[in-house]
Design a protein around this motif. Structure first.
Motif, PDB file in Angstrom:
ATOM      1  N   VAL A  27       0.853  -1.185   0.000  1.00  0.00           N
ATOM      2  CA  VAL A  27       0.000   0.000   0.000  1.00  0.00           C
ATOM      3  C   VAL A  27       0.890   1.237   0.000  1.00  0.00           C
ATOM      4  CG1 VAL A  27      -1.844   1.242   1.194  1.00  0.00           C
ATOM      5  CG2 VAL A  27      -1.776  -1.268   1.252  1.00  0.00           C
TER       6      VAL A  27
ATOM      7  N   LEU B  92      -3.983   7.256  -3.222  1.00  0.00           N
ATOM      8  CA  LEU B  92      -3.793   6.024  -2.454  1.00  0.00           C
ATOM      9  C   LEU B  92      -3.762   4.898  -3.462  1.00  0.00           C
ATOM     10  CD1 LEU B  92      -3.694   4.637   0.387  1.00  0.00           C
ATOM     11  CD2 LEU B  92      -6.171   4.393   0.202  1.00  0.00           C
TER      12      LEU B  92
ATOM     13  N   VAL C  55      -2.752   0.604  -4.331  1.00  0.00           N
ATOM     14  CA  VAL C  55      -2.399  -0.750  -3.913  1.00  0.00           C
ATOM     15  C   VAL C  55      -1.820  -1.476  -5.115  1.00  0.00           C
ATOM     16  CG1 VAL C  55      -3.306  -2.979  -3.157  1.00  0.00           C
ATOM     17  CG2 VAL C  55      -4.087  -0.877  -2.056  1.00  0.00           C
TER      18      VAL C  55
ATOM     19  N   VAL D  11      -2.396  -1.054   7.817  1.00  0.00           N
ATOM     20  CA  VAL D  11      -3.215  -2.059   7.144  1.00  0.00           C
ATOM     21  C   VAL D  11      -3.498  -3.203   8.106  1.00  0.00           C
ATOM     22  CG1 VAL D  11      -3.441  -3.569   5.140  1.00  0.00           C
ATOM     23  CG2 VAL D  11      -2.101  -1.458   4.962  1.00  0.00           C
TER      24      VAL D  11
ATOM     25  N   ILE E  66      -7.484  -0.432   5.032  1.00  0.00           N
ATOM     26  CA  ILE E  66      -6.378   0.517   5.030  1.00  0.00           C
ATOM     27  C   ILE E  66      -6.821   1.755   5.796  1.00  0.00           C
ATOM     28  CG2 ILE E  66      -4.856   1.950   3.608  1.00  0.00           C
ATOM     29  CD1 ILE E  66      -5.441   0.020   1.289  1.00  0.00           C
TER      30      ILE E  66
ATOM     31  N   LEU F  46      -9.358  -2.851   1.650  1.00  0.00           N
ATOM     32  CA  LEU F  46      -8.105  -3.283   1.034  1.00  0.00           C
ATOM     33  C   LEU F  46      -8.368  -3.977  -0.300  1.00  0.00           C
ATOM     34  CD1 LEU F  46      -5.021  -3.715   1.221  1.00  0.00           C
ATOM     35  CD2 LEU F  46      -5.469  -5.802   2.516  1.00  0.00           C
TER      36      LEU F  46
ATOM     37  N   GLY G 201     -10.756  -0.637  -2.522  1.00  0.00           N
ATOM     38  CA  GLY G 201     -10.561   0.789  -2.320  1.00  0.00           C
ATOM     39  C   GLY G 201     -11.796   1.564  -1.914  1.00  0.00           C
TER      40      GLY G 201
END
Length: 813
Positions: A502, A509, A511, A539, A544, A568, A571
Motif C-alpha cells: 500500500v 492512495l 495498492v 493495514v 487501510i 483493502l 478501495g
C-alpha cells in the motif's frame, strides 16, 4: 478435526479396521479422532481419513454404541461435494469406528480467530457452498443440527461440512433422551432453544446465517455472556448485525428470520449468495498459508514413513549424568513451520523415504475420499547456510521498523516465511533508503527522491520500481528550518501486507501487487500524504487506514486533516473522521494520522492527543488524558497501551505512560525505572529500549532492570554511525549499526542473555559526516547520517542502510 497433528499417546491403537493410525487429530466426549491411512487391498495409494473412535469404557454401554451406530447410518446417507465424504464404519468392532475423508486445513473458527474476518466475496462463495451441502443433506433426509464455524473445514479447493454426531434423519427431536438440548448455543435456531418437537431444514438455514455473520465479522451474532442470555437472544432472533458488511446484511437477515417459513431454502440461498459454479472461494493470503501448513505437516508425516509418536520422557539424572533440559513429550503443534517430530524410520522405511517427496498435491481429491498424490522430488541441494531454522510462530503479513500493526516492536518468527532458495545477499537501491517494509514475498523501500523500489527477498534482485507522483529521479527530500519535512510528492513509507503493498502520497492512495508492481486499484481521494518521515498507511482487518486532506478554504496553507478507512480489496471508502478542527500553524504541526491498530481498534493522533476508533464503524472509543497529551505514538500489549510523551521543550525528558487500550484513559503509573525508557519493544516477556546508559531490558511486571548493555561509540575519530530501533524477533532482541547485527536472547522467563555482535557482509561501516544543509531548503535527508532499519522475517534479517545498501543475513542463534 480442527486440530493439527498430535503424537499418538502411549497405548493408542496402531491399526483400526483396515486403517493404519498415524497421528491424533483431537478428542471428544466419547472418544478420539485419528489421522489414518487406508491399507485395505485395492485401496488407492495415499488415501487418508479422519477416524472417529469410541472409548473402550463407553463402547461397553449399549446406549452409547447404539448412538454411534445411528451416527454411522446418518453419515452414510451424506453425499455432497461440500461435505466430508463418508468412507465406512463399524459400530460392532471392539473399538467402534467411523471414517470420513480427511480435510487438510483449519476449521472456519480457527481461520477467523487467527486471520480475522473474511472478505465479502469469500464469505459469499463459502456460504453458497455450505448452503449447497445443506441442500444435499436435506434431499437425503438428513438434518445437520450443529452447523457452526468449528464444523466447517477449509480446504484448498473449498469448504467441507463435517461432524454428523448429532445429525438426525428428518422428524427427529431437538433433545436427547435425558432432555438435554443438543447443539452449540451461539449457533442454534429458535426451534432448538424452544425444544420444539421437530426441527426442519429451516433450522439449519438459521444456523448458516449465524455462521455467515461470524465469517464476515469475527463475532457471534448473538453476542457473549451467560448461556441463558445467549439462548434468550437466539429464541427472540435478536441478532446484532451492525458490524456486518452492507452487501451481506439482506441475505443474513433473511436467514435469521424468527419464523422458519420466512427463511430461504438452501437451494435458493446458494443462488442468493452467487451460486457454486466457477472457481473455489478466493481464500485470503493468511487462510491460504494456514491451509498450506496442514498440507506441509501431512507431507512431512508421510515422508517419515511412520506414525507420529510421543518421545519418552528422559530418565532422571544419576550421579555424574547431566540433566536433560528438553521436554519429555511432544505437544500437538498449532502451526507447522518446523519438521514434525516423528519416530525414527526403520531401514525399509528409510529406503522408501528416499523415493517419495514430502509434497502433497492438495488440489487432487481422488473420488472425494481424501486421496492425495505424491510425486518424486530431486535430491535436495546442499543448504545455503548451516544455521538452524528460525523459531516457530504465526505468519506475519508484513514488517517495518515498528514491527507489526500494533507497533509493539514484537515480530514472531516463522521458518515457513523463509524465501525458497534463500542465501545471504547484498544489494544497492538506486537512491538513499527512506523507509522500508517487507515479508517473504518482497522488500519494498521508499527512496529520498520519491520513488519506490522492490527487491526479491530470496536474492536481492530488483523486482520493480515506481515513482509516487510520476516525477523523474533525482529529486531531494529535506527538512526545513521549522523542522517540517518536505518529501518528494509527500510520498509515505510503503506498507507491505500479504501479497500487496500500500502506497500513499499527496492526492493518491494506491495498492500494487507486491511481486510484480502491477496496480490493483488506485483512489484519487485527497490524501494528506507524508507529515513526518515515519508516516505510513496502517493495514489490518482487510482495511487501510490513512490520513486524508480536509476541506481547503481559499488562503489556508495548512487545512484540517482527517483519517479514512478504505477496503483493502477494492478501495471503497468505509468511513472518515477529522483529526484536526482548523488550520494548523507551523508551531503546532504534528503527524496527525493513524499510528497503530490492535484488536479491532485503530489509534490516531489528533489535535487533542491520541484517540482510538472502532476499526469497522469509525465510532470514537477513547481519547488520552491531559497527562499524556504530548504522546504522538502508541504501542499496544493486551489490554494496555503504552505511549511516550514527546515534549517540545529543550532538555525535557520523554516519559512513558500506561493507558487502557480500549479507552486510552490513564491506567496507572509505570515503575520509576521505566519512566524515561523509550520503550521500543513492549512484550509480555520484557520491555526494551535505549536510554542514556545504553540498551535496557526490564521486567514488564515491576520495572526491574534485567540487564543493561552500554553501547559505546565504535566509530573511529572523525566518523559516525547510528543504531536502528530494536525489535523482538521471536525470542531475540535485534538491532544494527553500520557494521554489525546485535542480538540478545531472552529465556522462557524473559531473562536476557549476553549481547552478541555479528558482522554484516556489505555493511557500509562508519562514515564521515557531510554537509547536510542546503542554503535554499534546509537539511537534505539524502546527505544525513540516519539510522539503519532491521526487518526480521522467517529467521532472516533484512538490514537497510540510509545510503541504500541492503544486506540479508540469517538471524544468529
Amino acid at each position: 478435526m480442527g486440530q493439527m497433528l498430535g503424537p499418538l499417546r502411549e497405548g493408542a491403537p496402531r491399526h483400526i479396521g483396515p486403517y493404519e493410525v498415524l497421528a491424533r487429530l483431537g478428542a471428544g466426549g466419547m472418544g478420539e479422532v485419528y489421522l489414518a491411512r487406508d491399507t485395505a487391498p485395492g485401496a488407492p495409494p495415499g488415501t487418508y481419513v479422519a477416524l472417529k473412535t469410541i472409548r473402550t469404557d463407553v463402547a461397553g454401554e449399549p446406549a452409547f454404541r447404539e448412538r454411534f451406530r445411528r451416527e454411522i447410518r446418518v453419515a452414510g446417507m451424506v453425499r455432497s461435494a461440500y461435505a466430508a465424504a463418508p468412507v465406512g464404519g463399524d459400530p460392532d468392532a471392539g473399538t467402534p469406528w467411523l471414517a470420513t475423508a480427511y480435510v487438510p486445513g483449519p476449521s472456519l473458527a480457527q481461520a477467523v480467530r487467527r486471520g480475522g474476518p473474511l472478505p465479502v466475496a469469500t464469505v459469499r462463495a463459502l456460504g453458497a457452498r455450505i448452503a449447497r451441502a445443506l441442500a444435499d443433506l436435506h434431499a437425503a433426509g438428513v438434518l445437520h443440527r450443529d452447523l457452526k464455524p468449528g464444523n466447517v473445514m477449509l480446504a484448498v479447493d473449498g469448504p467441507r461440512l463435517i461432524d454428523f454426531g448429532i445429525a438426525r434423519a428428518g422428524g427427529a427431536t431437538t433433545m436427547t433422551a435425558t432432555g438435554v438440548i443438543v447443539g452449540t448455543p451461539s449457533f442454534m435456531s429458535p426451534e432448538h432453544v424452544a425444544g420444539a418437537r421437530h426441527v426442519t431444514g429451516a433450522s439449519d438455514v438459521f444456523c448458516l446465517g449465524s455462521l455467515l455473520c461470524y465469517a464476515a465479522t469475527g463475532e457471534d451474532p448473538f453476542g457473549e455472556g451467560p448461556v441463558a442470555a445467549v439462548l434468550y437472544r437466539v429464541a427472540q432472533a435478536e441478532a446484532d448485525l451492525t458490524r456486518l458488511p452492507e452487501e451481506l446484511r439482506a441475505v443474513v437477515t433473511a436467514c435469521l428470520s424468527r419464523d422458519p417459513a420466512d427463511r430461504p431454502a438452501p437451494e435458493a440461498l446458494a443462488e442468493l449468495l452467487g451460486g457454486t459454479a466457477g472457481r473455489p472461494p478466493a481464500w485470503p493470503e493468511a487462510v491460504r498459508e494456514h491451509i498450506g501448513e496442514y498440507g506441509r505437516e501431512l507431507a512431512q508425516l508421510v515422508a517419515s514413513g511412520g506414525p507420529l509418536l510421543e518421545v519418552p520422557a528422559a530418565p532422571a539424572p544419576t550421579s555424574g549424568t547431566p540433566a536433560s533440559g528438553g521436554p519429555g513429550l511432544h505437544a500437538a503443534p498449532t502451526v507447522a513451520p518446523l519438521p514434525v517430530p516423528v519416530s525414527p524410520p526403520t531401514p525399509q522405511r528409510r529406503r522408501r523415504r528416499g523415493l517419495i517427496a514430502a509434497v502433497v498435491a492438495l488440489a487432487v481429491l481422488g473420488g472425494g475420499v481424501g486421496t492425495y498424490l505424491l510425486w518424486p522430488e530431486p535430491a535436495p541441494k546442499k543448504p545455503a547456510t548451516a544455521g538452524p531454522p528460525a523459531a516457530s510462530g504465526p505468519r506475519v503479513p508484513g514488517v517495518d521498523d515498528r514491527g507489526l500493526a500494533d507497533a509493539s516492536g514484537v515480530v514472531p518468527q516463522n521458518a515457513a516465511q523463509r524465501p525458497a532458495g534463500w542465501k545471504p545477499w547484498r544489494a544497492k537501491l538506486s537512491a538513499p533508503a527512506f523507509g522500508c517494509s517487507g515479508n517473504e514475498k518482497a522488500l519494498v523501500c521508499r527512496t529520498t527522491d520519491g520513488w519506490y523500489e522492490a527487491l526479491d527477498p530470496a536474492n536481492g534482485k530488483k523486482l520493480w520500481e515506481a515513482s509516487a507522483g510520476g516525477a523523474g529521479r533525482g529529486g531531494q527530500s529535506y527538512m526545513n528550518d521549522h523542522g517540517v519535512p518536505w518529501i518528494v510528492d509527500k510520498a509515505s513509507r510503503p506498507t507491505v501486507h500479504d501479497s500487496v503493498v500500500v502506497l500513499a502520497w499527496e492526492g493518491r492512495l494506491q495498492v500494487r501487487d507486491v511481486r510484480s508492481g502491477a496496480v490493483r486499484w488506485e483512489s484519487k481521494e485527497p490524501m494528506q500524504g507524508t507529515q513526518r518521515e515515519v508516516t505510513r498507511p496502517i493495514v489490518a482487518d482487510g482495511t487501510i487506514f490513512a490520513a486524508v486532506a480536509g476541506p481547503s478554504p481559499d488562503g489556508v496553507i495548512h487545512p484540517p486533516i482527517g483519517m479514512a478507512a478504505f477496503s483493502l480489496t477494492d478501495g471503497r471508502k468505509l468511513w472518515s473522521k477529522m483529526l484536526t478542527s482548523d488550520e494548523i500553524p507551523y508551531s503546532e504541526t504534528r503527524p496527525f494520522e493513524p499510528v497503530a491498530y490492535a484488536k479491532g481498534q485503530v489509534y490516531a493522533l489528533s489535535d487533542g492527543g491520541l484517540v482510538t476508533y472502532d476499526a469497522r464503524t469509525g465510532e470514537l472509543r477513547g481519547q488520552v488524558d491531559r497527562a499524556a497529551a504530548e504522546c504522538e505514538a502508541v504501542k499496544v500489549l493486551g489490554d494496555s497501551a503504552y505511549c511516550v510523551s514527546t515534549p517540545h521543550v529543550v532538555d525535557a525528558e520523554e516519559r512513558l505512560h500506561v493507558l487502557d487500550a480500549a479507552t486510552l484513559a490513564a491506567k496507572g503509573t509505570v515503575p520509576a525505572s521505566l519512566e524515561s525508557l523509550s520503550a521500543d519493544v513492549i512484550s509480555p516477556k520484557a520491555f526494551a529500549g535505549f536510554a542514556k546508559e545504553g540498551l535496557g531490558v526490564y521486567d514488564p511486571k515491576d520495572g526491574t532492570r534485567l540487564a543493561s548493555y552500554p553501547l559505546k561509540d565504535t566509530a573511529p575519530a572523525g566518523l559516525k554511525q547510528e543504531l536502528s530501533s530494536p525489535l523482538l524477533a521471536g525470542d531475540r532482541l535485534v538491532f544494527a549499526d553500520y557494521s554489525a547485527l546485535y542480538t540478545v536472547g531472552l529465556g522462557a522467563d524473559g531473562r536476557p542473555g549476553g549481547l552478541k555482535a555479528t558482522p554484516v557482509p556489505g555493511a557500509p561501516g562508519p562514515r564521515a559526516e557531510e554537509d547536510e544543509r542546503d542554503p535554499n531548503y534546509g537539511i537534505v535527508y539524502g546527505r544525513r547520517i540516519r539510522q539503519p532499519e532491521v526487518l526480521p522475517v522467517g529467521g532472516i534479517a533484512y538490514v537497510v542502510y540510509d545510503k541504500g545498501a541492503v544486506a540479508s543475513v540469517e538471524l544468529p542463534r
